[in-house]
Design an enzyme around this catalytic site. Structure first.
Site, PDB file in Angstrom:
ATOM      1  N   LYS A  52       0.848  -1.207   0.000  1.00 13.64           N
ATOM      2  CA  LYS A  52       0.000   0.000   0.000  1.00 13.64           C
ATOM      3  C   LYS A  52       0.884   1.257   0.000  1.00 13.64           C
ATOM      4  O   LYS A  52       0.636   2.205  -0.747  1.00 13.64           O
ATOM      5  CB  LYS A  52      -0.921  -0.002   1.229  1.00 13.64           C
ATOM      6  CG  LYS A  52      -2.044  -1.016   1.116  1.00 13.64           C
ATOM      7  CD  LYS A  52      -2.752  -1.286   2.441  1.00 13.64           C
ATOM      8  CE  LYS A  52      -3.745  -2.432   2.273  1.00 13.64           C
ATOM      9  NZ  LYS A  52      -4.328  -2.878   3.542  1.00 13.64           N
ATOM     10  N   GLN A  96      -4.425  -1.656   9.792  1.00 16.71           N
ATOM     11  CA  GLN A  96      -4.337  -2.963   9.143  1.00 16.71           C
ATOM     12  C   GLN A  96      -4.917  -4.064  10.041  1.00 16.71           C
ATOM     13  O   GLN A  96      -4.599  -4.153  11.216  1.00 16.71           O
ATOM     14  CB  GLN A  96      -2.860  -3.267   8.806  1.00 16.71           C
ATOM     15  CG  GLN A  96      -2.657  -4.568   8.060  1.00 16.71           C
ATOM     16  CD  GLN A  96      -3.307  -4.573   6.683  1.00 16.71           C
ATOM     17  OE1 GLN A  96      -3.178  -3.631   5.914  1.00 16.71           O
ATOM     18  NE2 GLN A  96      -4.051  -5.633   6.379  1.00 16.71           N
ATOM     19  N   ASP A 119     -11.365   2.501   4.471  1.00 22.69           N
ATOM     20  CA  ASP A 119     -11.810   1.102   4.390  1.00 22.69           C
ATOM     21  C   ASP A 119     -13.337   1.025   4.289  1.00 22.69           C
ATOM     22  O   ASP A 119     -13.886  -0.022   3.957  1.00 22.69           O
ATOM     23  CB  ASP A 119     -11.363   0.334   5.651  1.00 22.69           C
ATOM     24  CG  ASP A 119     -10.104  -0.480   5.419  1.00 22.69           C
ATOM     25  OD1 ASP A 119      -9.798  -0.782   4.248  1.00 22.69           O
ATOM     26  OD2 ASP A 119      -9.427  -0.816   6.419  1.00 22.69           O
TER      27      ASP A 119
END
Ligand code: NAP
Length: 302
Positions: A52, A96, A119
């Protein structure tokens, strides 16, 4: 004849559009910024975070990677999230998953500024998806599945879509997305308690498999001409492979592909799209934040 849906090539198209959007934002003095927080040293999570960060840098996004020890407490992590909530150079925040067991992941998600929740897991964003409010941030994997279908010119409107799996990361948000007005799929969700699964999947024009069971969907589950999106990522032992394993999806590809009109491979299908949609959500968050600032509106939360 089977048409392979190439997630890497479609992700590249997404990046072409994003580079243009990023250049426009930078010309207005806004450099979209993503903060990724990694707690602990899970090797798979570390690999995801690294890719990422690399993609952010390739695109010219401002990228902050915060690595915290596995012993980090809930209040320490909350404090870091709140710092990023207040930081005007950060437009997207991602913690994460999975965090270590002392962390209450749902409470961390609720502490995120919903406008920075790239997200798309914050309750406000889930509600916006259900309401069809386009200002919401939609989870990346469902967004990626939708984009794969659109770019492959698959007719979704009125199609019978069967989604295997009802997680909050993939199955449920994908169902909400595909049934929205304007996308107009007829959606069925199946899960581990579903009876007569084969009957349901054989009625589908489009199947999305997101259950985490290696090569679960077999040829006799599908009808000729089906479109298959395979979200699953499963490791299976493979002594012939130098790593000792290989990655397979939730679909028995070699059996299902000959019957399918179009199908995604694993790897190289949904995976590259998930990260492309994370970048896209970061740019969307930056655009919305800069618009709010121009209009003199307060940020969505503190
Ligand atoms: P999850 O949270 O474990 O959910 C799995 C879902 O599958 C559950 O709803 C479960 O039903 C259902 N299920 C399990 N066995 C089933 C069966 N035999 N028949 C029908 N449904 C069944 O998984 P997830 O996080 O959604 O992830 C699913 C897969 O996608 C995993 O392989 C994951 O690694 C992969 N994934 C890939 C990406 C990507 O970028 N490519 C992103 C996210 C996830 P119940 O609710 O009844 O338990």
């Amino acid at each position: 004849m089977t048409n392979l849906i190439d997630g890497r090539a479609i992700a590249e198209k997404v990046y072409v559009d994003l580079r243009r959007d990023i250049a426009e934002l930078k010309a207005r003095g806004v450099a979209p910024g993503l903060a990724v927080i990694l707690v602990g040293d899970n090797p798979a999570s570390r690999t995801y975070v690294r890719s990422k960060d690399k993609m952010c840098r390739d695109l010219g996004l401002h990228s902050v990677k915060l690595e915290l020890p596995a012993t980090t407490t809930q209040s320490e992590l909350l404090a870091r999230v709140k710092e990023f909530n207040r930081d005007p150079a950060i437009h997207g925040i991602l913690v994460q998953s999975p965090p270590p067991k002392q962390i209450d992941e749902a409470a961390i998600v609720r502490a995120l500024d919903p406008g920075k929740d790239v997200d798309g897991f914050h309750p406000e964003n889930v509600a916006k998806l259900a309401l069809g409010d386009p200002t919401g941030l939609v989870p990346c994997t469902p967004l990626g599945c939708h984009r794969l279908l659109v770019e492959s010119e698959i007719d979704i409107s009125g199609a019978q879509v069967v989604i295997l799996g009802r997680s909050m990361i993939v199955g449920k948000p994908l169902a909400l997305l595909l049934m929205q007005k304007g996308i107009d799929a007829t959606v069925t969700i199946a899960h581990s308690r579903t009876r007569n699964l084969g009957e349901i999947t054989r009625s589908a024009d489009i199947i999305v498999a997101a259950i985490g069971r290696a090569e679960f969907l077999r040829a006799d589950h599908v009808r000729d001409g089906v479109v298959v999106i395979d979200v699953g990522i499963n490791r299976v032992d493979d002594p012939a492979n130098e790593r000792g394993y290989r990655l397979v999806g939730d679909v028995a590809f070699s059996e299902v592909a000959p019957k399918a009109r179009a199908i995604t491979p694993v790897p190289g299908g949904v995976g590259p799209m998930t990260i492309a949609m994370l970048m896209s959500n970061t740019v969307k968050a930056a655009k919305q934040a800069s618009k709010e600032r121009r209009l003199g509106q307060p940020p969505t939360s503190t």
